[in-house]
Design a protein around this motif. Structure first.
Motif, PDB file in Angstrom:
ATOM      1  N   LEU A  28       0.826  -1.207   0.000  1.00 52.21           N
ATOM      2  CA  LEU A  28       0.000   0.000   0.000  1.00 52.21           C
ATOM      3  C   LEU A  28       0.863   1.260   0.000  1.00 52.21           C
ATOM      4  O   LEU A  28       0.626   2.179  -0.790  1.00 52.21           O
ATOM      5  CB  LEU A  28      -0.956   0.018   1.194  1.00 52.21           C
ATOM      6  CG  LEU A  28      -1.898   1.226   1.275  1.00 52.21           C
ATOM      7  CD1 LEU A  28      -2.771   1.328   0.016  1.00 52.21           C
ATOM      8  CD2 LEU A  28      -2.754   1.136   2.508  1.00 52.21           C
ATOM      9  N   ALA A  29       1.858   1.311   0.849  1.00 55.26           N
ATOM     10  CA  ALA A  29       2.742   2.480   0.893  1.00 55.26           C
ATOM     11  C   ALA A  29       3.442   2.671  -0.451  1.00 55.26           C
ATOM     12  O   ALA A  29       3.557   3.800  -0.940  1.00 55.26           O
ATOM     13  CB  ALA A  29       3.760   2.334   2.023  1.00 55.26           C
ATOM     14  N   ASP A  30       3.872   1.580  -1.070  1.00 59.36           N
ATOM     15  CA  ASP A  30       4.507   1.664  -2.390  1.00 59.36           C
ATOM     16  C   ASP A  30       3.522   2.179  -3.435  1.00 59.36           C
ATOM     17  O   ASP A  30       3.842   3.071  -4.224  1.00 59.36           O
ATOM     18  CB  ASP A  30       5.030   0.294  -2.830  1.00 59.36           C
ATOM     19  CG  ASP A  30       6.274  -0.136  -2.093  1.00 59.36           C
ATOM     20  OD1 ASP A  30       6.970   0.724  -1.504  1.00 59.36           O
ATOM     21  OD2 ASP A  30       6.553  -1.352  -2.101  1.00 59.36           O
ATOM     22  N   ARG A  31       2.316   1.628  -3.435  1.00 60.85           N
ATOM     23  CA  ARG A  31       1.298   1.999  -4.417  1.00 60.85           C
ATOM     24  C   ARG A  31       0.944   3.479  -4.321  1.00 60.85           C
ATOM     25  O   ARG A  31       0.641   4.118  -5.322  1.00 60.85           O
ATOM     26  CB  ARG A  31       0.041   1.144  -4.199  1.00 60.85           C
ATOM     27  CG  ARG A  31      -0.981   1.280  -5.301  1.00 60.85           C
ATOM     28  CD  ARG A  31      -2.171   0.340  -5.155  1.00 60.85           C
ATOM     29  NE  ARG A  31      -1.759  -1.035  -4.949  1.00 60.85           N
ATOM     30  CZ  ARG A  31      -2.138  -1.794  -3.915  1.00 60.85           C
ATOM     31  NH1 ARG A  31      -2.968  -1.329  -3.009  1.00 60.85           N
ATOM     32  NH2 ARG A  31      -1.726  -3.035  -3.798  1.00 60.85           N
ATOM     33  N   MET A  32       0.986   4.019  -3.105  1.00 59.63           N
ATOM     34  CA  MET A  32       0.608   5.414  -2.905  1.00 59.63           C
ATOM     35  C   MET A  32       1.777   6.382  -3.056  1.00 59.63           C
ATOM     36  O   MET A  32       1.605   7.588  -2.972  1.00 59.63           O
ATOM     37  CB  MET A  32      -0.064   5.571  -1.543  1.00 59.63           C
ATOM     38  CG  MET A  32      -1.361   4.768  -1.508  1.00 59.63           C
ATOM     39  SD  MET A  32      -2.319   4.988  -0.035  1.00 59.63           S
ATOM     40  CE  MET A  32      -2.950   6.628  -0.278  1.00 59.63           C
ATOM     41  N   GLY A  33       2.965   5.834  -3.286  1.00 61.26           N
ATOM     42  CA  GLY A  33       4.136   6.675  -3.525  1.00 61.26           C
ATOM     43  C   GLY A  33       4.778   7.222  -2.269  1.00 61.26           C
ATOM     44  O   GLY A  33       5.474   8.243  -2.320  1.00 61.26           O
ATOM     45  N   CYS A  66      -4.236   9.406   6.199  1.00 66.32           N
ATOM     46  CA  CYS A  66      -4.126   8.405   7.275  1.00 66.32           C
ATOM     47  C   CYS A  66      -3.112   7.323   6.921  1.00 66.32           C
ATOM     48  O   CYS A  66      -2.363   6.858   7.791  1.00 66.32           O
ATOM     49  CB  CYS A  66      -5.486   7.788   7.574  1.00 66.32           C
ATOM     50  SG  CYS A  66      -6.607   8.924   8.415  1.00 66.32           S
ATOM     51  N   VAL A  67      -3.080   6.906   5.650  1.00 66.11           N
ATOM     52  CA  VAL A  67      -2.084   5.915   5.228  1.00 66.11           C
ATOM     53  C   VAL A  67      -0.681   6.468   5.427  1.00 66.11           C
ATOM     54  O   VAL A  67       0.207   5.785   5.955  1.00 66.11           O
ATOM     55  CB  VAL A  67      -2.299   5.493   3.759  1.00 66.11           C
ATOM     56  CG1 VAL A  67      -1.099   4.717   3.216  1.00 66.11           C
ATOM     57  CG2 VAL A  67      -3.569   4.668   3.625  1.00 66.11           C
ATOM     58  N   LEU A  68      -0.468   7.720   5.019  1.00 68.22           N
ATOM     59  CA  LEU A  68       0.848   8.342   5.202  1.00 68.22           C
ATOM     60  C   LEU A  68       1.191   8.441   6.681  1.00 68.22           C
ATOM     61  O   LEU A  68       2.300   8.092   7.099  1.00 68.22           O
ATOM     62  CB  LEU A  68       0.875   9.725   4.547  1.00 68.22           C
ATOM     63  CG  LEU A  68       2.160  10.526   4.719  1.00 68.22           C
ATOM     64  CD1 LEU A  68       3.366   9.790   4.124  1.00 68.22           C
ATOM     65  CD2 LEU A  68       2.003  11.905   4.084  1.00 68.22           C
ATOM     66  N   ALA A  69       0.233   8.890   7.487  1.00 69.14           N
ATOM     67  CA  ALA A  69       0.461   9.032   8.926  1.00 69.14           C
ATOM     68  C   ALA A  69       0.779   7.682   9.563  1.00 69.14           C
ATOM     69  O   ALA A  69       1.729   7.551  10.349  1.00 69.14           O
ATOM     70  CB  ALA A  69      -0.753   9.670   9.602  1.00 69.14           C
ATOM     71  N   GLU A  70       0.001   6.668   9.228  1.00 65.72           N
ATOM     72  CA  GLU A  70       0.237   5.360   9.834  1.00 65.72           C
ATOM     73  C   GLU A  70       1.557   4.760   9.354  1.00 65.72           C
ATOM     74  O   GLU A  70       2.243   4.079  10.110  1.00 65.72           O
ATOM     75  CB  GLU A  70      -0.917   4.396   9.559  1.00 65.72           C
ATOM     76  CG  GLU A  70      -0.728   3.091  10.305  1.00 65.72           C
ATOM     77  CD  GLU A  70      -2.013   2.370  10.657  1.00 65.72           C
ATOM     78  OE1 GLU A  70      -1.892   1.278  11.247  1.00 65.72           O
ATOM     79  OE2 GLU A  70      -3.106   2.872  10.378  1.00 65.72           O
ATOM     80  N   THR A  71       1.927   5.026   8.127  1.00 69.57           N
ATOM     81  CA  THR A  71       3.200   4.509   7.624  1.00 69.57           C
ATOM     82  C   THR A  71       4.377   5.094   8.384  1.00 69.57           C
ATOM     83  O   THR A  71       5.237   4.360   8.882  1.00 69.57           O
ATOM     84  CB  THR A  71       3.342   4.778   6.109  1.00 69.57           C
ATOM     85  OG1 THR A  71       2.279   4.114   5.418  1.00 69.57           O
ATOM     86  CG2 THR A  71       4.682   4.283   5.590  1.00 69.57           C
TER      87      THR A  71
END
Length: 149
Positions: A28-33, A66-71
């Motif tokens: 997910l982190a990769d997919r979102m850049g 939220c994805v960025l924050a959680e990463t």
């Protein structure tokens, strides 16, 4: 052992832990850049593009923030857990302050509490102009290996 040798050993251990964490960041982190710019157990900085991570109105999707924050918070917690340990997010909350249409957003996770079994971080997400886009808080359960190394 000389002080500078201890520093070299510490840096090597930190780099090994970073390598382990980055290998397991997930699709997910990769997919979102998402890219991690700097990292330690106390503070992690990461960046993500806005384009490709928007909702139907062309604004940065709140879930993407939220994805960025959680990463970034999870990377910090995993570093806190150390080699052989792991961090599992158990709670995240976020307040969205400002819409963003282009450029990138940068998240900084700062440790609020680094305990034996729980690590909590405040994450601030800002746009390219440094304006606050989102504030989040993440708690991660720390699981450590019970086997001797």
């Amino acid at each position: 052992m000389a002080d500078d040798e201890v520093g070299v050993d510490d840096r090597a251990a930190t780099q090994a832990a970073l390598d382990e964490v980055f290998e397991s960041m997930g699709a997910l982190a990769d997919r979102m850049g998402v890219e991690v710019l700097s990292a330690s157990a106390e503070r992690v900085v990461g960046r993500m593009p806005v384009v490709g991570n928007t909702q139907p109105y062309g604004l940065l999707h709140g879930g993407a923030s939220c994805v960025l924050a959680e990463t970034v918070g999870s990377v910090a917690a995993a570093l806190h857990a150390g080699r052989g340990g792991r961090a599992v997010g158990i709670e995240i909350n976020a307040s969205h302050h400002l819409g963003v249409r282009d450029g990138s957003v940068t998240a900084t996770a700062t440790a609020l509490r680094l305990g034996r079994s729980l690590a909590t971080y405040e994450i601030q997400v800002v746009d390219d102009a440094g304006r606050l886009v989102c504030t989040a808080r993440l708690s991660c359960m720390i699981q450590r290996s019970t086997t001797a190394e």
